[in-house]
Design a protein around this motif. Structure first.
Motif, PDB file in Angstrom:
ATOM      1  N   UNK A 214       3.233  11.757 -21.921  1.00  0.00           N
ATOM      2  CA  UNK A 214       3.968  12.000 -20.673  1.00  0.00           C
ATOM      3  C   UNK A 214       3.159  11.678 -19.425  1.00  0.00           C
ATOM      4  N   UNK A 215       1.856  11.986 -19.433  1.00  0.00           N
ATOM      5  CA  UNK A 215       1.067  11.744 -18.225  1.00  0.00           C
ATOM      6  C   UNK A 215       0.747  10.267 -18.027  1.00  0.00           C
ATOM      7  N   UNK A 216       0.790   9.492 -19.081  1.00  0.00           N
ATOM      8  CA  UNK A 216       0.686   8.046 -18.897  1.00  0.00           C
ATOM      9  C   UNK A 216       1.920   7.542 -18.163  1.00  0.00           C
ATOM     10  N   UNK A 217       3.076   8.106 -18.502  1.00  0.00           N
ATOM     11  CA  UNK A 217       4.314   7.707 -17.824  1.00  0.00           C
ATOM     12  C   UNK A 217       4.318   8.170 -16.372  1.00  0.00           C
ATOM     13  N   UNK A 218       3.910   9.411 -16.110  1.00  0.00           N
ATOM     14  CA  UNK A 218       3.951   9.898 -14.720  1.00  0.00           C
ATOM     15  C   UNK A 218       2.937   9.162 -13.851  1.00  0.00           C
ATOM     16  N   UNK A 219       1.755   8.951 -14.385  1.00  0.00           N
ATOM     17  CA  UNK A 219       0.732   8.267 -13.584  1.00  0.00           C
ATOM     18  C   UNK A 219       1.092   6.794 -13.377  1.00  0.00           C
ATOM     19  N   UNK A 220       1.703   6.165 -14.371  1.00  0.00           N
ATOM     20  CA  UNK A 220       2.167   4.780 -14.196  1.00  0.00           C
ATOM     21  C   UNK A 220       3.272   4.731 -13.151  1.00  0.00           C
ATOM     22  N   UNK A 221       4.198   5.699 -13.215  1.00  0.00           N
ATOM     23  CA  UNK A 221       5.288   5.738 -12.233  1.00  0.00           C
ATOM     24  C   UNK A 221       4.738   5.964 -10.827  1.00  0.00           C
ATOM     25  N   UNK A 222       3.749   6.850 -10.689  1.00  0.00           N
ATOM     26  CA  UNK A 222       3.140   7.078  -9.376  1.00  0.00           C
ATOM     27  C   UNK A 222       2.522   5.805  -8.822  1.00  0.00           C
ATOM     28  N   UNK A 223       1.787   5.094  -9.672  1.00  0.00           N
ATOM     29  CA  UNK A 223       1.170   3.852  -9.223  1.00  0.00           C
ATOM     30  C   UNK A 223       2.208   2.828  -8.811  1.00  0.00           C
ATOM     31  N   UNK A 224       3.248   2.669  -9.631  1.00  0.00           N
ATOM     32  CA  UNK A 224       4.286   1.694  -9.311  1.00  0.00           C
ATOM     33  C   UNK A 224       5.047   2.035  -8.047  1.00  0.00           C
ATOM     34  N   UNK A 225       5.366   3.311  -7.862  1.00  0.00           N
ATOM     35  CA  UNK A 225       6.119   3.726  -6.672  1.00  0.00           C
ATOM     36  C   UNK A 225       5.272   3.598  -5.403  1.00  0.00           C
ATOM     37  N   UNK A 226       3.997   3.981  -5.484  1.00  0.00           N
ATOM     38  CA  UNK A 226       3.119   3.855  -4.317  1.00  0.00           C
ATOM     39  C   UNK A 226       2.937   2.393  -3.929  1.00  0.00           C
ATOM     40  N   UNK A 227       2.769   1.524  -4.929  1.00  0.00           N
ATOM     41  CA  UNK A 227       2.617   0.098  -4.646  1.00  0.00           C
ATOM     42  C   UNK A 227       3.928  -0.473  -4.100  1.00  0.00           C
ATOM     43  N   UNK A 228       5.060   0.022  -4.601  1.00  0.00           N
ATOM     44  CA  UNK A 228       6.353  -0.409  -4.069  1.00  0.00           C
ATOM     45  C   UNK A 228       6.483  -0.049  -2.600  1.00  0.00           C
ATOM     46  N   UNK A 229       6.053   1.171  -2.247  1.00  0.00           N
ATOM     47  CA  UNK A 229       6.131   1.623  -0.855  1.00  0.00           C
ATOM     48  C   UNK A 229       5.349   0.694   0.067  1.00  0.00           C
ATOM     49  N   UNK A 230       4.103   0.413  -0.306  1.00  0.00           N
ATOM     50  CA  UNK A 230       3.248  -0.412   0.544  1.00  0.00           C
ATOM     51  C   UNK A 230       3.708  -1.871   0.528  1.00  0.00           C
ATOM     52  N   UNK A 231       4.261  -2.322  -0.593  1.00  0.00           N
ATOM     53  CA  UNK A 231       4.718  -3.711  -0.688  1.00  0.00           C
ATOM     54  C   UNK A 231       5.903  -4.003   0.224  1.00  0.00           C
ATOM     55  N   UNK A 232       6.694  -2.984   0.564  1.00  0.00           N
ATOM     56  CA  UNK A 232       7.788  -3.224   1.508  1.00  0.00           C
ATOM     57  C   UNK A 232       7.235  -3.741   2.831  1.00  0.00           C
ATOM     58  N   UNK A 233       6.064  -3.252   3.200  1.00  0.00           N
ATOM     59  CA  UNK A 233       5.410  -3.683   4.443  1.00  0.00           C
ATOM     60  C   UNK A 233       4.688  -5.007   4.260  1.00  0.00           C
ATOM     61  N   UNK A 234       3.919  -5.133   3.161  1.00  0.00           N
ATOM     62  CA  UNK A 234       3.174  -6.369   2.932  1.00  0.00           C
ATOM     63  C   UNK A 234       4.089  -7.588   2.936  1.00  0.00           C
ATOM     64  N   UNK A 235       5.308  -7.423   2.433  1.00  0.00           N
ATOM     65  CA  UNK A 235       6.235  -8.537   2.322  1.00  0.00           C
ATOM     66  C   UNK A 235       6.851  -8.923   3.661  1.00  0.00           C
ATOM     67  N   UNK A 236       7.010  -7.958   4.557  1.00  0.00           N
ATOM     68  CA  UNK A 236       7.764  -8.206   5.790  1.00  0.00           C
ATOM     69  C   UNK A 236       6.924  -8.190   7.063  1.00  0.00           C
ATOM     70  N   UNK A 237       5.656  -7.814   6.969  1.00  0.00           N
ATOM     71  CA  UNK A 237       4.884  -7.655   8.206  1.00  0.00           C
ATOM     72  C   UNK A 237       4.695  -8.981   8.939  1.00  0.00           C
TER      73      UNK A 237
END
Length: 406
Positions: A214-237
């Protein structure tokens, strides 16, 4: 796997060598981004065709994460790392001497697949380091990876001005061979006590680990979601900076270098993990990510606030990332390469999703829409972190059956 009694001391020079090699491997996938116009002109292809090389590099890297990184749990990671780096160097050389676009595409694909040597080195370093220094070592090597990615675009642009767009590929090929030889001479073998398993069984066990931890899934999801958040800016800045502030491509590239600050957070997060404060590091990084959307919103009209937000977002992303890696590597030490494959694949899927969402909301809602999308991803990251904390408290001993790949 290397036993604790036989583990050699991982001195700072070797850690820095591994960090540099990781940065060179990962950065190689970003050389083409500032060179697309030159590639289009010199190889007589359309701009869209030249831009396709970015997608080729990303897809190739994803395939390497899925198909090659798990092999690190089957074979001697010293041999695997060096072999992958030499193959990646071959891809860079093919790109550097490409007479046409088709050859360049092949070279970029080959370099992209085998550049996952970086993702073999990180769990390798975690297994070599003393337990009380594992977080610090991982943080240092992740700093090297981040700096390599950030510098790749700038170095490619400089070398293009000196000797043409292909120069960076030729230089990278030579450096990767030199680095591979240095790693071969410096790193120990870790081939002892490895389970006998086929390649197919090893790949199948990756899915088993993801389904059962379960913690592999939660930590993977955290990494993916955090990178998704920052990528919204990296793509459009680039759209914001060029449209609102009139920045040139060079100036926009220099803004991206502010992300080097994230390298500092990688080291800090690693040290906190070594002190048993991994959850504190994760929570603090997520809090910074949430706060960063206030200056991002103000940055639509005030460049200083935008620059502050970029620094905060990069600090947060690296804090979450390094904290995650320290957690997943401890789940099943015998399967570090496989859990890293699960994590990093999810991480880059998150980046792709964030980039796609950022582009869509920019077209319809502008910069405010980008900030709202990034905030939503950040809140989702925080919610998954709270769930991960509950899992940690109820965590049970990992079944021995998970270690086996047979």
């Amino acid at each position: 796997m290397i036993s604790s009694d036989a583990r050699p001391r991982l001195g700072l020079p070797i850690v820095l060598l591994m960090a540099a090699a990781t940065g060179l491997c990962a950065g190689g996938n970003y050389f083409n981004q500032p060179l697309l116009d030159s590639i289009s002109d010199h190889l007589n292809v359309s701009a869209s065709a030249a831009a396709a090389t970015v997608t080729i590099a990303q897809v190739a890297y994803a395939l390497g994460l899925i198909l090659l990184v798990p092999v690190g749990d089957m074979v001697d990671r010293r041999k695997l790392t060096v072999g992958l780096m030499l193959l990646a160097a071959t891809g860079q050389a093919v790109s550097g001497f490409a007479p046409n676009f088709a050859t360049l595409a092949v070279g970029i694909a080959v370099a992209g697949v085998f550049s996952v040597a970086a993702q073999v080195l990180i769990p390798f370093a975690a297994s070599l380091a003393e337990p009380e220094r594992s977080g610090q070592v991982v943080g240092t090597i992740m700093s090297g990876l981040l700096i390599g990615i950030l510098l790749a675009r700038s170095v490619a642009g400089v070398l293009s001005g000196l000797g043409g767009w292909s120069t960076v590929y030729k230089v990278a090929a030579v450096l990767m061979v030199v680095m591979a030889v240095a790693l071969w001479r410096s790193l120990p073998s870790d081939s002892a006590d490895r389970p006998k398993a086929s390649y197919g069984a090893t790949l199948a066990s990756v899915g088993k680990l993801a389904a059962t931890l379960p913690r592999l899934r939660t930590r993977s999801a955290m990494g993916g979601l955090a990178f998704a958040a920052v990528s919204t800016v990296f793509t459009t800045m680039a759209f914001l900076l060029s449209g609102e502030f009139g920045y040139s491509d060079t100036q926009i590239g220099l803004v991206g270098l502010l992300g080097v600050a994230g390298a500092l957070m990688a080291t800090v997060a690693g040290r906190l993990a070594d002190r048993g404060l991994g959850q504190v590091a994760t929570g603090g990084a997520i809090a910074i990510l949430l706060v960063s959307w206030l200056p991002f919103a103000s940055g639509a009209t005030h460049i200083v606030w935008f620059l502050v937000a970029i620094v905060l977002a990069d600090l947060a992303l690296q804090g979450v990332h390094v904290s995650n890696q320290n957690v997943i590597y401890a789940l099943v030490p015998e399967a570090r390469s496989r859990v890293n494959s699960v994590y990093m694949t999810t991480y880059f899927v998150g980046a792709a999703v964030g980039s796609a969402v950022g582009s869509m909301v920019w077209k319809s809602y502008g910069w405010n829409g980008v900030c709202i999308a990034g905030l939503v991803f950040s809140v989702a990251t925080a919610l998954v972190w709270m769930h991960d904390r509950r899992l940690e408290k109820a965590e049970l001993r990992i079944p021995e059956s998970l270690v086996s790949v047979g």
